[in-house]
Design a protein around this motif. Structure first.
Motif, PDB file in Angstrom:
ATOM      1  N   GLU A 175       0.703  -1.110   0.177  1.00  0.00           N
ATOM      2  CA  GLU A 175      -0.018  -0.003  -0.110  1.00  0.00           C
ATOM      3  C   GLU A 175       0.972   1.265   0.123  1.00  0.00           C
ATOM      4  OE1 GLU A 175      -2.926   1.919  -0.906  1.00  0.00           O
ATOM      5  OE2 GLU A 175      -3.175  -0.173  -0.775  1.00  0.00           O
ATOM      6  N   VAL A 176       1.970   1.276   0.562  1.00  0.00           N
ATOM      7  CA  VAL A 176       2.863   2.454   0.780  1.00  0.00           C
ATOM      8  C   VAL A 176       3.440   2.533  -0.815  1.00  0.00           C
ATOM      9  CG1 VAL A 176       5.404   3.227   1.398  1.00  0.00           C
ATOM     10  CG2 VAL A 176       3.496   2.279   3.037  1.00  0.00           C
ATOM     11  N   LEU A 177       3.801   1.552  -1.204  1.00  0.00           N
ATOM     12  CA  LEU A 177       4.323   1.652  -2.764  1.00  0.00           C
ATOM     13  C   LEU A 177       3.227   2.084  -3.750  1.00  0.00           C
ATOM     14  CD1 LEU A 177       7.142   0.762  -4.205  1.00  0.00           C
ATOM     15  CD2 LEU A 177       6.091  -1.409  -4.677  1.00  0.00           C
ATOM     16  N   ALA A 178       2.177   1.702  -3.731  1.00  0.00           N
ATOM     17  CA  ALA A 178       1.169   2.135  -4.384  1.00  0.00           C
ATOM     18  C   ALA A 178       0.883   3.515  -4.045  1.00  0.00           C
ATOM     19  CB  ALA A 178      -0.390   1.283  -4.115  1.00  0.00           C
ATOM     20  N   SER A 179       1.067   4.185  -2.824  1.00  0.00           N
ATOM     21  CA  SER A 179       0.623   5.685  -2.742  1.00  0.00           C
ATOM     22  C   SER A 179       1.686   6.363  -3.235  1.00  0.00           C
ATOM     23  CB  SER A 179       0.869   5.798  -1.036  1.00  0.00           C
ATOM     24  OG  SER A 179       0.669   6.993  -0.760  1.00  0.00           O
ATOM     25  N   ILE A 180       3.119   5.841  -3.108  1.00  0.00           N
ATOM     26  CA  ILE A 180       4.180   6.445  -3.715  1.00  0.00           C
ATOM     27  C   ILE A 180       3.906   6.621  -5.192  1.00  0.00           C
ATOM     28  CG2 ILE A 180       6.711   6.271  -4.436  1.00  0.00           C
ATOM     29  CD1 ILE A 180       7.118   5.053  -1.450  1.00  0.00           C
ATOM     30  N   PHE A 181       3.561   5.589  -5.954  1.00  0.00           N
ATOM     31  CA  PHE A 181       3.273   5.626  -7.163  1.00  0.00           C
ATOM     32  C   PHE A 181       2.269   6.619  -7.670  1.00  0.00           C
ATOM     33  CE2 PHE A 181       6.657   2.191  -7.809  1.00  0.00           C
ATOM     34  CZ  PHE A 181       6.786   2.535  -9.041  1.00  0.00           C
ATOM     35  N   ARG A 182       0.968   6.569  -6.723  1.00  0.00           N
ATOM     36  CA  ARG A 182       0.006   7.561  -7.015  1.00  0.00           C
ATOM     37  C   ARG A 182       0.585   9.090  -7.130  1.00  0.00           C
ATOM     38  NH1 ARG A 182      -2.943   3.890  -4.343  1.00  0.00           N
ATOM     39  NH2 ARG A 182      -2.596   4.941  -2.158  1.00  0.00           N
ATOM     40  N   GLY A 183       1.423   9.168  -6.278  1.00  0.00           N
ATOM     41  CA  GLY A 183       2.204  10.360  -6.033  1.00  0.00           C
ATOM     42  C   GLY A 183       2.999  10.883  -7.143  1.00  0.00           C
ATOM     43  N   PHE A 184       3.453   9.797  -8.018  1.00  0.00           N
ATOM     44  CA  PHE A 184       4.335  10.028  -9.102  1.00  0.00           C
ATOM     45  C   PHE A 184       3.246  10.162 -10.323  1.00  0.00           C
ATOM     46  CE2 PHE A 184       7.871   7.129  -7.640  1.00  0.00           C
ATOM     47  CZ  PHE A 184       8.318   7.920  -6.754  1.00  0.00           C
ATOM     48  N   GLY A 185       2.188  10.013 -10.067  1.00  0.00           N
ATOM     49  CA  GLY A 185       1.080  10.490 -11.092  1.00  0.00           C
ATOM     50  C   GLY A 185       0.655   9.059 -11.883  1.00  0.00           C
ATOM     51  N   VAL A 186       1.128   8.109 -11.387  1.00  0.00           N
ATOM     52  CA  VAL A 186       0.602   6.834 -11.939  1.00  0.00           C
ATOM     53  C   VAL A 186      -0.910   6.233 -11.574  1.00  0.00           C
ATOM     54  CG1 VAL A 186       1.100   4.326 -12.463  1.00  0.00           C
ATOM     55  CG2 VAL A 186       3.190   5.851 -11.870  1.00  0.00           C
ATOM     56  N   LEU A 187      -1.645   6.368 -12.746  1.00  0.00           N
ATOM     57  CA  LEU A 187      -2.951   6.118 -12.206  1.00  0.00           C
ATOM     58  C   LEU A 187      -3.528   4.506 -12.659  1.00  0.00           C
ATOM     59  CD1 LEU A 187      -4.460   9.198 -14.242  1.00  0.00           C
ATOM     60  CD2 LEU A 187      -3.918   9.162 -11.987  1.00  0.00           C
ATOM     61  N   ARG A 188      -2.534   4.042 -13.464  1.00  0.00           N
ATOM     62  CA  ARG A 188      -2.724   2.675 -13.708  1.00  0.00           C
ATOM     63  C   ARG A 188      -1.917   1.555 -13.092  1.00  0.00           C
ATOM     64  NH1 ARG A 188      -4.193   3.708 -20.106  1.00  0.00           N
ATOM     65  NH2 ARG A 188      -2.122   4.497 -19.720  1.00  0.00           N
ATOM     66  N   GLN A 189      -2.485   1.203 -11.910  1.00  0.00           N
ATOM     67  CA  GLN A 189      -1.395   0.344 -11.267  1.00  0.00           C
ATOM     68  C   GLN A 189      -2.002  -0.759 -10.885  1.00  0.00           C
ATOM     69  OE1 GLN A 189      -0.719   1.712  -7.034  1.00  0.00           O
ATOM     70  NE2 GLN A 189      -0.530   3.649  -8.129  1.00  0.00           N
ATOM     71  N   VAL A 190      -1.365  -2.103 -10.789  1.00  0.00           N
ATOM     72  CA  VAL A 190      -1.836  -3.209 -10.471  1.00  0.00           C
ATOM     73  C   VAL A 190      -1.150  -3.824  -9.227  1.00  0.00           C
ATOM     74  CG1 VAL A 190      -2.483  -5.764 -10.902  1.00  0.00           C
ATOM     75  CG2 VAL A 190      -2.716  -3.867 -12.822  1.00  0.00           C
ATOM     76  N   LYS A 191      -1.703  -4.228  -7.973  1.00  0.00           N
ATOM     77  CA  LYS A 191      -0.939  -4.511  -6.807  1.00  0.00           C
ATOM     78  C   LYS A 191      -1.333  -6.233  -6.715  1.00  0.00           C
ATOM     79  CE  LYS A 191      -3.436  -1.614  -4.321  1.00  0.00           C
ATOM     80  NZ  LYS A 191      -3.803  -1.199  -3.304  1.00  0.00           N
ATOM     81  N   CYS A 192      -0.009  -6.592  -6.688  1.00  0.00           N
ATOM     82  CA  CYS A 192      -0.153  -8.211  -6.511  1.00  0.00           C
ATOM     83  C   CYS A 192       0.622  -8.745  -5.114  1.00  0.00           C
ATOM     84  CB  CYS A 192       0.672  -8.899  -7.561  1.00  0.00           C
ATOM     85  SG  CYS A 192      -0.269  -8.559  -8.999  1.00  0.00           S
ATOM     86  N   GLY A 193      -0.165  -9.615  -4.388  1.00  0.00           N
ATOM     87  CA  GLY A 193       0.488  -9.964  -3.066  1.00  0.00           C
ATOM     88  C   GLY A 193       1.268 -11.128  -3.141  1.00  0.00           C
ATOM     89  N   SER A 194       1.626 -11.850  -4.472  1.00  0.00           N
ATOM     90  CA  SER A 194       2.421 -13.026  -5.068  1.00  0.00           C
ATOM     91  C   SER A 194       2.853 -12.795  -6.087  1.00  0.00           C
ATOM     92  CB  SER A 194       1.890 -14.039  -4.396  1.00  0.00           C
ATOM     93  OG  SER A 194       0.734 -14.337  -5.269  1.00  0.00           O
ATOM     94  N   ALA A 195       3.802 -13.503  -6.447  1.00  0.00           N
ATOM     95  CA  ALA A 195       4.480 -13.868  -7.787  1.00  0.00           C
ATOM     96  C   ALA A 195       3.618 -14.418  -8.740  1.00  0.00           C
ATOM     97  CB  ALA A 195       5.950 -14.186  -7.776  1.00  0.00           C
ATOM     98  N   ALA A 196       2.896 -15.620  -7.911  1.00  0.00           N
ATOM     99  CA  ALA A 196       1.876 -16.150  -8.990  1.00  0.00           C
ATOM    100  C   ALA A 196       0.894 -15.298  -9.162  1.00  0.00           C
ATOM    101  CB  ALA A 196       1.481 -17.413  -8.133  1.00  0.00           C
ATOM    102  N   GLU A 197       0.407 -14.511  -8.484  1.00  0.00           N
ATOM    103  CA  GLU A 197      -0.878 -13.453  -8.899  1.00  0.00           C
ATOM    104  C   GLU A 197      -0.198 -12.760 -10.063  1.00  0.00           C
ATOM    105  OE1 GLU A 197      -3.387  -9.958  -6.689  1.00  0.00           O
ATOM    106  OE2 GLU A 197      -2.085 -11.353  -5.715  1.00  0.00           O
ATOM    107  N   ALA A 198       1.095 -12.284  -9.817  1.00  0.00           N
ATOM    108  CA  ALA A 198       1.749 -11.331 -10.857  1.00  0.00           C
ATOM    109  C   ALA A 198       1.776 -12.065 -12.375  1.00  0.00           C
ATOM    110  CB  ALA A 198       3.199 -10.936 -10.697  1.00  0.00           C
ATOM    111  N   GLN A 199       2.019 -13.270 -12.337  1.00  0.00           N
ATOM    112  CA  GLN A 199       2.076 -14.084 -13.392  1.00  0.00           C
ATOM    113  C   GLN A 199       0.930 -14.121 -14.208  1.00  0.00           C
ATOM    114  OE1 GLN A 199       3.742 -17.767 -11.608  1.00  0.00           O
ATOM    115  NE2 GLN A 199       5.641 -17.655 -12.957  1.00  0.00           N
ATOM    116  N   THR A 200      -0.292 -14.297 -13.473  1.00  0.00           N
ATOM    117  CA  THR A 200      -1.734 -14.231 -14.100  1.00  0.00           C
ATOM    118  C   THR A 200      -1.876 -12.876 -14.594  1.00  0.00           C
ATOM    119  OG1 THR A 200      -2.294 -15.925 -12.315  1.00  0.00           O
ATOM    120  CG2 THR A 200      -3.968 -14.762 -13.588  1.00  0.00           C
ATOM    121  N   ILE A 201      -1.502 -11.757 -14.129  1.00  0.00           N
ATOM    122  CA  ILE A 201      -1.679 -10.506 -14.481  1.00  0.00           C
ATOM    123  C   ILE A 201      -0.924 -10.408 -15.929  1.00  0.00           C
ATOM    124  CG2 ILE A 201      -1.286  -8.038 -14.117  1.00  0.00           C
ATOM    125  CD1 ILE A 201      -3.818  -9.110 -12.408  1.00  0.00           C
ATOM    126  N   LEU A 202       0.220 -10.930 -15.851  1.00  0.00           N
ATOM    127  CA  LEU A 202       1.048 -10.519 -17.086  1.00  0.00           C
ATOM    128  C   LEU A 202       0.526 -11.138 -18.155  1.00  0.00           C
ATOM    129  CD1 LEU A 202       4.598 -10.648 -15.370  1.00  0.00           C
ATOM    130  CD2 LEU A 202       3.746  -8.592 -16.492  1.00  0.00           C
TER     131      LEU A 202
END
Length: 198
Positions: free
Chosen positions: A27-54
């Motif tokens: 959540e802290v990382l997502a907040s930092i990226f929102r501060g950078f102006g990144v509107l489209r971010q996907v948060k994953c709690g595991s590498a397996a979840e990230a594999q599915t997203i990719l």
């Protein structure tokens, strides 16, 4: 060590994948990226979840923690570089680590990550690394033992306006010429064989 004041980046259209098994850190990382102006971010709690997203989404940048259960960040990046979806295989990856021992840095480099950032970090440091990744001109290498960005970049130096870590880092900025350009006749005279004086 801050970004040059003339440097501007618009990250509003970037698709960023954030991977960390710690919900608070994610959540802290997502907040930092929102501060950078990144509107489209996907948060994953595991590498397996990230594999599915990719497999289903286009991603421009991946920020991944090194220490995760089941599949750690190193194994995830190795998977991405060798077996991941073709369109995502060479997406830039910034690794995050809470323990920046030499072995951790080498493991991040050797798995195919672009850069590694040590926790705790400031948003400014993370933004600098994102800028480095955006301006990185290293070729992607594919071999039997390694897939990822060419690891030989020490002499290229940091991007313009960013101070390097090493005292001998070269700047990518050439600068203005100190003397006027020579015309072709002057160049030819310098290269023309001359009679040696005895």
């Amino acid at each position: 060590m801050s970004l040059h004041p003339d440097i501007r980046m618009n990250l509003a259209r970037s698709n960023v994948l954030l991977i960390d098994d710690n919900p608070q850190a994610l959540e802290v990382l997502a907040s930092i990226f929102r501060g950078f102006g990144v509107l489209r971010q996907v948060k994953c709690g595991s590498a397996a979840e990230a594999q599915t997203i990719l497999r289903s989404r286009e991603i421009d940048l991946i920020v991944c923690d090194t220490a995760m259960p089941d599949m750690d960040g190193y194994d995830f990046v190795r998977w991405l570089r060798r077996e991941g979806p073709e369109e995502a295989r060479f997406s830039p990856v910034i690794m995050l680590t809470g323990h920046a021992a030499r072995s951790t840095v080498e493991s991040s480099r050797d798995c195919g990550a672009n850069f590694i950032v040590s926790k705790p970090f400031t948003p400014e440091v993370l933004l600098q690394r994102i800028y480095w990744v955006a301006k990185d001109e290293r070729a992607m290498v594919r071999s039997d033992t390694y897939v990822g960005p060419d690891r030989r970049f020490r002499n290229i130096g940091p991007p313009l306006g960013v101070k390097g870590r090493r005292k001998d880092d070269l700047s990518t900025h050439v600068g203005m010429a100190k003397d006027p350009n020579m015309d072709q006749d002057e160049i030819d005279m310098l290269l023309k064989p001359q009679r040696a004086a005895l």
